[in-house]
Design an enzyme around this catalytic site. Structure first.
Site, PDB file in Angstrom:
ATOM      1  N   CYS A   1       5.630  22.372  44.628  1.00 25.16           N
ATOM      2  CA  CYS A   1       6.377  21.811  45.738  1.00 25.16           C
ATOM      3  C   CYS A   1       7.866  21.998  45.463  1.00 25.16           C
ATOM      4  O   CYS A   1       8.368  21.521  44.433  1.00 25.16           O
ATOM      5  CB  CYS A   1       6.042  20.321  45.891  1.00 25.16           C
ATOM      6  SG  CYS A   1       6.825  19.518  47.288  1.00 25.16           S
TER       7      CYS A   1
ATOM      8  N   CYS B   1      -4.941  24.082  48.356  1.00 22.04           N
ATOM      9  CA  CYS B   1      -4.539  25.491  48.359  1.00 22.04           C
ATOM     10  C   CYS B   1      -4.903  26.209  47.061  1.00 22.04           C
ATOM     11  O   CYS B   1      -4.973  27.440  47.029  1.00 22.04           O
ATOM     12  CB  CYS B   1      -3.037  25.615  48.621  1.00 22.04           C
ATOM     13  SG  CYS B   1      -1.969  25.059  47.271  1.00 22.04           S
TER      14      CYS B   1
END
Length: 206
Positions: free
Chosen positions: A109, A186
């Site tokens: 992130c 993911c």
């Protein structure tokens, strides 16, 4: 390879806690490197393996990565926007530990500001954005199966429908729950490997 064991860096933060919750709900065994384990909610901390350490310490990171199948990185500085190299130093240590342990799948992130031209990023974010860029450059040069997630403003909204686009941002906000969930989900989706993923709640959900 089937992913069973996940190590999360930044697990006690806003996105990290949501990623941890998703990983546990989906049946993964979760390990977390925590500088201050007391910042992790007790009920969650009791369900994971905690390694007390710092991401800027190579040996701590290597210990956290060993024996895992995939890595989730949600490192942040909370509200501190001062110049730093902690995020990129941590990323370098994680990449090195993954390579030495033969692990190649990682989601990270970072920030939607990396979609902007540098001069268009608000001045207050210039310093922290520079370290985000160093994180991203480290990923690109790693040779790993990385997924770089560039989220916009994240909110406390409940989970909803959201869109993921490669190389651009589909909107201006995303639920912390959905962002945390995507960071785990993911990992097992090759279509996102070596891609920059923009993520945002669908407008009808906002």
């Amino acid at each position: 390879m089937t992913i069973k064991n996940i190590v999360i860096f930044g697990a006690s933060g806003q996105i990290g806690q949501n990623a941890t919750a998703t990983a546990l709900k989906q049946g993964y065994k979760v390990r977390a490197l925590l500088r201050d384990p007391s910042k992790m909610p007790n009920d969650m901390r009791e369900q994971i393996e905690v390694i007390n350490g710092d991401v800027t310490n190579e040996s701590d990171v290597k210990k956290a990565v060993e024996g895992q199948d995939a890595v989730v990185v949600t490192l942040g500085t909370r509200n501190d926007l001062a110049p730093t190299t902690v995020l990129s130093e941590g990323m370098k240590n994680i990449v090195a530990a993954m390579k030495s342990s033969g692990i190649d799948i990682v989601s990270v992130c970072i920030s939607a500001f990396l979609f902007y031209e540098p001069e268009k990023v608000p001045a207050i974010f210039h310093a922290i954005n520079a370290d985000h860029m160093r994180m991203y450059e480290c990923l690109k040069e790693s040779g790993l199966k990385w997924i770089a997630i560039f989220p916009p403003h994240f909110t406390d909204e409940p989970s909803g429908k959201y869109t993921v686009k490669h190389d651009s941002s589909p909107g201006r906000m995303i639920s912390k729950k959905d962002l945390g969930a995507f960071m785990v989900e993911c990992l097992s989706n090759p279509e996102h490997y070596n891609k920059v993923c923009g993520i945002a709640q669908d407008k009808t959900e906002v």
